[in-house]
Every structure is written in structure tokens, then in C-alpha cells.
Design an enzyme around this catalytic site. Structure first.
Site, PDB file in Angstrom:
ATOM      1  N   ASP A 180      38.147  88.317 155.019  1.00 57.90           N
ATOM      2  CA  ASP A 180      37.744  89.343 154.067  1.00 57.90           C
ATOM      3  C   ASP A 180      38.255  88.963 152.683  1.00 57.90           C
ATOM      4  O   ASP A 180      39.451  88.781 152.490  1.00 57.90           O
ATOM      5  CB  ASP A 180      38.346  90.686 154.511  1.00 57.90           C
ATOM      6  CG  ASP A 180      37.953  91.804 153.570  1.00 57.90           C
ATOM      7  OD1 ASP A 180      36.837  92.324 153.727  1.00 57.90           O
ATOM      8  OD2 ASP A 180      38.743  92.130 152.668  1.00 57.90           O
ATOM      9  N   TYR A 183      39.995  89.816 144.288  1.00 57.25           N
ATOM     10  CA  TYR A 183      41.201  89.187 144.841  1.00 57.25           C
ATOM     11  C   TYR A 183      41.471  87.785 144.261  1.00 57.25           C
ATOM     12  O   TYR A 183      42.559  87.251 144.454  1.00 57.25           O
ATOM     13  CB  TYR A 183      41.105  89.039 146.365  1.00 57.25           C
ATOM     14  CG  TYR A 183      40.864  90.300 147.145  1.00 57.25           C
ATOM     15  CD1 TYR A 183      41.061  91.559 146.590  1.00 57.25           C
ATOM     16  CD2 TYR A 183      40.432  90.234 148.473  1.00 57.25           C
ATOM     17  CE1 TYR A 183      40.822  92.706 147.327  1.00 57.25           C
ATOM     18  CE2 TYR A 183      40.207  91.380 149.205  1.00 57.25           C
ATOM     19  CZ  TYR A 183      40.394  92.608 148.636  1.00 57.25           C
ATOM     20  OH  TYR A 183      40.152  93.729 149.383  1.00 57.25           O
ATOM     21  N   LYS A 217      33.078  91.296 148.203  1.00 63.86           N
ATOM     22  CA  LYS A 217      32.777  92.610 147.604  1.00 63.86           C
ATOM     23  C   LYS A 217      32.604  92.469 146.100  1.00 63.86           C
ATOM     24  O   LYS A 217      33.247  91.623 145.490  1.00 63.86           O
ATOM     25  CB  LYS A 217      33.933  93.592 147.851  1.00 63.86           C
ATOM     26  CG  LYS A 217      34.567  93.499 149.195  1.00 63.86           C
ATOM     27  CD  LYS A 217      35.688  94.505 149.370  1.00 63.86           C
ATOM     28  CE  LYS A 217      36.453  94.223 150.641  1.00 63.86           C
ATOM     29  NZ  LYS A 217      37.461  93.155 150.530  1.00 63.86           N
ATOM     30  N   HIS A 221      32.855  97.492 146.424  1.00 62.48           N
ATOM     31  CA  HIS A 221      34.306  97.599 146.647  1.00 62.48           C
ATOM     32  C   HIS A 221      34.848  99.013 146.449  1.00 62.48           C
ATOM     33  O   HIS A 221      35.794  99.439 147.116  1.00 62.48           O
ATOM     34  CB  HIS A 221      35.024  96.652 145.678  1.00 62.48           C
ATOM     35  CG  HIS A 221      36.377  96.216 146.135  1.00 62.48           C
ATOM     36  ND1 HIS A 221      36.892  94.989 145.849  1.00 62.48           N
ATOM     37  CD2 HIS A 221      37.329  96.846 146.858  1.00 62.48           C
ATOM     38  CE1 HIS A 221      38.096  94.877 146.368  1.00 62.48           C
ATOM     39  NE2 HIS A 221      38.392  95.994 146.987  1.00 62.48           N
TER      40      HIS A 221
END
Ligand code: A2P
Length: 287
Positions: free
Chosen positions: A47, A52, A77, A110
Site C-alpha cells: 500500500d 507517502y 492513492k 486518499h
């Protein structure tokens, strides 16, 4: 589920492993080494998210592993600064480029709204979802879903759009069970997933969790993950060590009693990370 690689079937027929590996970027961490170790530990479901900043290292590690792309399940996302019809399509292409891939297994929105006061969030969610629907219908992604969407946000999508989301990813762990959102997802065929299933480290020293760990002869982290799996929610744990990565996979040879599950469901609120889709939106950027 008997093993961390066993699968559920999503509402569009796609099979998804019952446990994934979270790549949320911890500051000053060697994410490339962590991902390489996680692949070695056997994880294939990863994921990530544009937020990130781990898409590049994940894509490179997968390429370097020599393991065929199809053996992985890759989810990314789009962040709130990438919402909107055109932006979402562009964001998808950028994620693919960073991951060096030509498709994703799932692509998620997200966060349901850009800020606490924005009265236009419903329209923005619909426009963004329409872009994801087109990506899905054009065969560019195997499934589309949501992250941090609560029932009122999901209802907006279901009432105004064609494709039902396949998953919704929420903060869920003992002490923060999110029953209302989980039940809503189940009622609409949406598979719930849990981010921070261990509550970062805050649950590991909680006396009740520690007591259960002793009772079942496992670690506190294993209690948290078993709780999630037993509720048929997909946990996305993170870890930086091979030993703990493997430990987190070993949660299929014990069962928490119904009574203890009820207690884990209803223990006093603990380890909530402080973000809320409507009231406390993280002020971060995907760039
Ligand atoms: P570490 O990298 O030192 O293993 P969450 O996924 O709930 O956000 O929690 C992630 C945190 O939990 C990480 O800081 C990770 O630290 C720690 N963690 C993950 N698995 C375990 C485990 N089996 N035992 C102890 N700590 C763990």
C-alpha cells in the site's frame, strides 16, 4: 483465512490478499531497504500513496526483485491536492511513472475533503470519482476505492456515481473500532481495510493488550492484527525489521474468543492518531 496470502474477493471479482504491507513514509527512514526486506519476507501486497513519497522506491524494489509484476498487488492513492477530474487522471499517470508500472491493482481517493470549511467537497468527490471510474472502465486499473471516507462521504459517491468502491481504508485498531463506518461498508459490499492496525506503538504497552498477549502466548502486535483479521478487515501493518514483519504474518494459528473480541471492540478509546476526515485534515502535500 488461514495464511497472510489468502484472498478475499472484492465486489468486482478481483481477488485481494487478506493482509498488506503499509509503506507510509517515516521520516529519516531507509524506505528502499524496508521494502526490499518486506518483499524478502514474502509480502506481495503493498500500500502506497503519492503523499507517502514511497512510490519510487517501491517500484524500483519490485523491478529489482525479478519477481513478475502480476505476482504483486499494488495500491496507490491520490492526495487532496490532486483531486478534481483532470487532476485525478494526471495524478494516476504520475503514480504509474513513479512506480514504473503500466497498471495498478487499486487506486484510491486518499481523503474525502480538502479542508474543514470547504462547502464544495461533495462536488469535488464526485468529479474525482468520475475520473477514477473512467480509468477503471478503460481497463487502466483493476479496481477503484476510497480511503478515510465515512458513511456520509460514501453515500455521496453511491448516490451520484456508477461504480461502487471496492474498498475503504480507515484507521482501525483495538480502542478505535469505527463500527459505524465498518458496518456501512459491509452493508454496501465495500471491503474495509485498517491502516495503523497496531495503533503505531501506543497499543503495545497497554495493560489489557499485554494481558491478552500473555493469555494467548503471542505478542501485543499479534493481538492487534489478529483482532483485525478476525473481523474480516484487511490490516496494512508497517515494520522496519524482518523479524517483526514475519511475526506479523504469524497470526493464523490462534483465535481470540468472542468475549475478548467484544472487549477489544469496546475498550476505552486508545491510540487514535488524531486525524479526522471532517474535523482534523492533515495539512500535507503530495509534492
Ligand atoms: P518497527 O518498524 O520498529 O517494527 P502501525 O502499522 O499501526 O502504524 O504501527 C507501526 C509501528 O509498529 C512501527 O513503528 C513498527 O515499528 C511497530 N511494529 C510493527 N510490528 C511490530 C511488532 N510485531 N512488534 C512491535 N512493534 C511492531
Amino acid at each position: 483465512m488461514k495464511h497472510f496470502t489468502d484472498c478475499y474477493t472484492l465486489n468486482n471479482g478481483v481477488r485481494i490478499p487478506c493482509m498488506g504491507f503499509g509503506t507510509y513514509n517515516a521520516e529519516n527512514t531507509d524506505n528502499a531497504a524496508i521494502v526490499r526486506t518486506a518483499i524478502e519476507a514474502g509480502y506481495r501486497y503493498f500500500d502506497t500513496a503519492s503523499l507517502y513519497h514511497t512510490e519510487e522506491v517501491l517500484g524500483q524494489a519490485i523491478k529489482d526483485s525479478g519477481i513478475p509484476r502480476e505476482e504483486f498487488f499494488i495500491v496507490s492513492k491520490l492526495w487532496i491536492d490532486e483531486m478534481g477530474y483532470e487532476n485525478a487522471k494526471e495524478a494516476y499517470e504520475k503514480s504509474l511513472r513513479r512506480l514504473q508500472m503500466d497498471y495498478l491493482d487499486l487506486y484510491l481517493i486518499h481523503w474525502p475533503r480538502k479542508n474543514e470549511d470547504d462547502p464544495t467537497w461533495k462536488q469535488l468527490d464526485i468529479e474525482t470519482w468520475k475520473a477514477l471510474e473512467e480509468l477503471y472502465e478503460e481497463g487502466k486499473v483493476r479496481g477503484i476505492g476510497l480511503s478515510n471516507f465515512l458513511p456520509h462521504h460514501i453515500e455521496n459517491i453511491l448516490s451520484n456515481c456508477r461504480v461502487t468502491p471496492v474498498v475503504d481504508q480507515l484507521e482501525i485498531h483495538p480502542g478505535y473500532s469505527q463500527e459505524t463506518a465498518v458496518n456501512y461498508c459491509r452493508a454496501h459490499g465495500i471491503q474495509p481495510q485498517a491502516w495503523s492496525p497496531i495503533g503505531r506503538k501506543a497499543l503495545l504497552t497497554h495493560p489489557f493488550i499485554k494481558g491478552l498477549a500473555e493469555k494467548y502466548q503471542v505478542s501485543p502486535a499479534q493481538i492487534c492484527l489478529r483482532y483485525i483479521v478476525q473481523k474480516e478487515i484487511i490490516p496494512l501493518p508497517k515494520s522496519s525489521s524482518m523479524e517483526r514483519m514475519k511475526q506479523n504474518q504469524e497470526i493464523f494459528d490462534f483465535e481470540i474468543t468472542q468475549e475478548d473480541m467484544y472487549m477489544l471492540d469496546t475498550m476505552p478509546p486508545t491510540a487514535w492518531l488524531g486525524e479526522h476526515p471532517d474535523f482534523n485534515i492533515p495539512k500535507k502535500s503530495s509534492k
